[in-house]
Design an enzyme around this catalytic site. Sequence first.
Site, mmCIF file in Angstrom:
data_model
loop_
_atom_site.group_PDB
_atom_site.id
_atom_site.type_symbol
_atom_site.label_atom_id
_atom_site.label_comp_id
_atom_site.label_asym_id
_atom_site.label_seq_id
_atom_site.Cartn_x
_atom_site.Cartn_y
_atom_site.Cartn_z
ATOM 1 N N ALA A 92 0.785 -1.469 0.050
ATOM 2 C CA ALA A 92 -0.011 0.140 0.052
ATOM 3 C C ALA A 92 0.990 1.263 -0.037
ATOM 4 O O ALA A 92 1.948 1.098 0.569
ATOM 5 C CB ALA A 92 -0.790 0.008 1.242
ATOM 6 N N GLY A 135 0.753 -4.845 0.863
ATOM 7 C CA GLY A 135 -0.505 -4.936 0.038
ATOM 8 C C GLY A 135 -0.492 -5.497 -1.522
ATOM 9 O O GLY A 135 -1.387 -6.049 -2.014
ATOM 10 N N GLU A 138 -0.672 -9.166 -0.600
ATOM 11 C CA GLU A 138 -1.884 -9.627 -0.436
ATOM 12 C C GLU A 138 -2.787 -9.445 -1.562
ATOM 13 O O GLU A 138 -3.756 -10.361 -1.761
ATOM 14 C CB GLU A 138 -2.465 -8.491 0.831
ATOM 15 C CG GLU A 138 -1.731 -8.715 1.997
ATOM 16 C CD GLU A 138 -1.993 -7.513 2.927
ATOM 17 O OE1 GLU A 138 -1.739 -6.425 2.779
ATOM 18 O OE2 GLU A 138 -2.380 -7.930 4.077
ATOM 19 N N GLU A 158 4.924 -4.902 6.916
ATOM 20 C CA GLU A 158 4.163 -4.119 7.756
ATOM 21 C C GLU A 158 4.703 -3.810 9.294
ATOM 22 O O GLU A 158 4.525 -2.595 9.564
ATOM 23 C CB GLU A 158 2.708 -4.274 7.837
ATOM 24 C CG GLU A 158 1.876 -4.186 6.426
ATOM 25 C CD GLU A 158 1.910 -5.290 5.468
ATOM 26 O OE1 GLU A 158 2.765 -6.236 5.953
ATOM 27 O OE2 GLU A 158 1.342 -5.491 4.647
HETATM 28 N N1 CAA Z 1 4.537 3.243 -0.623
HETATM 29 C C1 CAA Z 1 4.974 4.362 -1.239
HETATM 30 N N2 CAA Z 1 6.105 4.398 -1.993
HETATM 31 C C2 CAA Z 1 6.850 3.469 -2.049
HETATM 32 C C3 CAA Z 1 6.566 2.189 -1.689
HETATM 33 C C4 CAA Z 1 5.346 2.023 -0.874
HETATM 34 N N3 CAA Z 1 4.873 0.598 -0.344
HETATM 35 N N4 CAA Z 1 7.665 1.333 -1.866
HETATM 36 C C5 CAA Z 1 8.416 1.967 -2.463
HETATM 37 N N5 CAA Z 1 8.165 3.277 -2.727
HETATM 38 C C6 CAA Z 1 8.661 4.169 -3.399
HETATM 39 C C7 CAA Z 1 9.939 4.906 -2.540
HETATM 40 O O1 CAA Z 1 9.821 5.631 -1.567
HETATM 41 C C8 CAA Z 1 10.793 5.327 -3.568
HETATM 42 O O2 CAA Z 1 10.284 6.708 -4.191
HETATM 43 P P1 CAA Z 1 11.271 7.680 -3.998
HETATM 44 O O3 CAA Z 1 12.407 7.529 -5.374
HETATM 45 O O4 CAA Z 1 10.520 9.116 -4.374
HETATM 46 O O5 CAA Z 1 12.105 7.917 -2.895
HETATM 47 C C9 CAA Z 1 10.612 4.498 -4.902
HETATM 48 O O6 CAA Z 1 9.482 3.827 -4.582
HETATM 49 C C10 CAA Z 1 11.749 3.451 -4.976
HETATM 50 O O7 CAA Z 1 11.677 2.507 -3.715
HETATM 51 P P2 CAA Z 1 13.371 2.409 -3.342
HETATM 52 O O8 CAA Z 1 14.099 3.763 -3.298
HETATM 53 O O9 CAA Z 1 12.903 2.357 -1.945
HETATM 54 O O10 CAA Z 1 13.701 1.132 -3.809
HETATM 55 P P3 CAA Z 1 14.701 0.069 -3.318
HETATM 56 O O11 CAA Z 1 14.984 -0.941 -4.524
HETATM 57 O O12 CAA Z 1 15.806 0.667 -2.406
HETATM 58 O O13 CAA Z 1 13.798 -0.814 -2.054
HETATM 59 C C11 CAA Z 1 11.801 -1.886 -1.479
HETATM 60 C C12 CAA Z 1 12.758 -1.431 -2.810
HETATM 61 C C13 CAA Z 1 12.456 -2.983 -0.753
HETATM 62 C C14 CAA Z 1 10.493 -2.593 -2.007
HETATM 63 C C15 CAA Z 1 11.545 -0.655 -0.622
HETATM 64 O O14 CAA Z 1 10.965 0.433 -1.538
HETATM 65 C C16 CAA Z 1 10.497 -0.895 0.487
HETATM 66 O O15 CAA Z 1 10.950 -1.512 1.444
HETATM 67 N N6 CAA Z 1 9.030 -0.731 0.121
HETATM 68 C C17 CAA Z 1 8.015 -0.559 1.163
HETATM 69 C C18 CAA Z 1 7.904 -2.002 1.312
HETATM 70 C C19 CAA Z 1 6.559 -2.131 2.347
HETATM 71 O O16 CAA Z 1 6.900 -1.826 3.650
HETATM 72 N N7 CAA Z 1 5.309 -2.474 1.922
HETATM 73 C C20 CAA Z 1 4.241 -2.486 3.098
HETATM 74 C C21 CAA Z 1 3.398 -1.320 3.026
HETATM 75 S S1 CAA Z 1 2.194 -1.127 4.165
HETATM 76 C C22 CAA Z 1 0.994 -2.096 3.498
HETATM 77 O O17 CAA Z 1 0.936 -2.745 2.375
HETATM 78 C C23 CAA Z 1 -0.180 -2.201 4.390
HETATM 79 C C24 CAA Z 1 -1.447 -3.231 4.057
HETATM 80 O O18 CAA Z 1 -1.259 -4.400 4.192
HETATM 81 C C25 CAA Z 1 -2.448 -2.666 3.354
#
Ligand code: CAA
Length: 284
Positions: A92, A135, A138, A158
């Site tokens: 998400a 998400g 999911e 998460e």
């Molecule tokens: N939401 C918003 N933006 C996101 C995102 C997310 N879930 N995942 C990645 N992005 C964005 C980053 O902020 C980044 O944007 P900027 O270039 O503007 O900084 C861009 O995508 C590229 O990401 P990274 O630079 O972080 O890329 P990376 O290769 O270094 O890392 C990754 C990749 C491991 C997937 C890392 O991006 C990450 O950990 N993302 C978040 C994963 C996460 O925590 N997901 C769970 C979300 S909460 C949820 O889903 C709740 C639910 O159950 C409903």
Amino acid sequence: MFSSRPAASSLGRPAALVAQRRLSTASPLTCILEERRGPVGLITLNRPKALNALSPTLVRELVQEVKRFDADPEIGAIVVTGSGDKAFAAGADIKAMQPLSYMDMHKARLFGELDELSSVRTPIIAAVNGFALGGGCELAMTCDFILAADTAKFGQPEIKLGTIPGLGGTQRFTRAVGKSRAMELVLTGDQMSAEEARERGLVARVVPAADLLDDALKTAGKIAAQSQPIVAMAKTCVNVAFETSLAEGLRFERAIFYSTFATHDQKAGMAAFAAKEKPNFKNE
Ligand code: CAA
């Protein structure tokens, strides 16, 4: 590549409903791409700069287009994938959620629309082409089955954000990979490789990343070449296995099995086998 199919009005998809759904999709799509590949509807999550993170708009468009394909008698299967080669969906949208209060979430029923995918009759294949986290994992699990690129990574991170999975992660992930491994990943936020996901039954098959979309479309084409109402019955029966006891599920399956004998397509399928011909299914 795909066999052509009659544009029959199939079970639950009257033409008026199709027309009505089409009228309701006048606004341009901003977060997904949708196209037809013969009898297969292809939806691409399209926010590559945010690793296809699920924003409310993306979810609304996704559900809207899946339902539109589901209502279209010419579409027999749907593939959902991510744009770019890095992510299916990295969860998400954290930046969109970050300022929200409990009441904001509650009143907006954030992401509640995704529940509607569970009542779609047309089979949905998730072609997971990279990160499927939070998400994103999911969403993939909400689809009927998952084909994964060898580069795919699955996880429910998460916990690292101070929250928990909210779109079925604690339930579907646990049913798919077993309590112990699901608990470890939900509590640590660690990721699972595509190969491990296949070994544990989360994923149907792993294919080289470059072949993933072609493979998914080919698999969807095979499904779309079958009788749509019979496919829908088979899908329902498999899903019932997750919601009921074995005895109840077996009774349900037997009743549906008998009911296929009231269809044209069972007659056509068995007659074609006996005559050593290809069946001509009419979706009736
Ligand atoms: N939401 C918003 N933006 C996101 C995102 C997310 N879930 N995942 C990645 N992005 C964005 C980053 O902020 C980044 O944007 P900027 O270039 O503007 O900084 C861009 O995508 C590229 O990401 P990274 O630079 O972080 O890329 P990376 O290769 O270094 O890392 C990754 C990749 C491991 C997937 C890392 O991006 C990450 O950990 N993302 C978040 C994963 C996460 O925590 N997901 C769970 C979300 S909460 C949820 O889903 C709740 C639910 O159950 C409903």
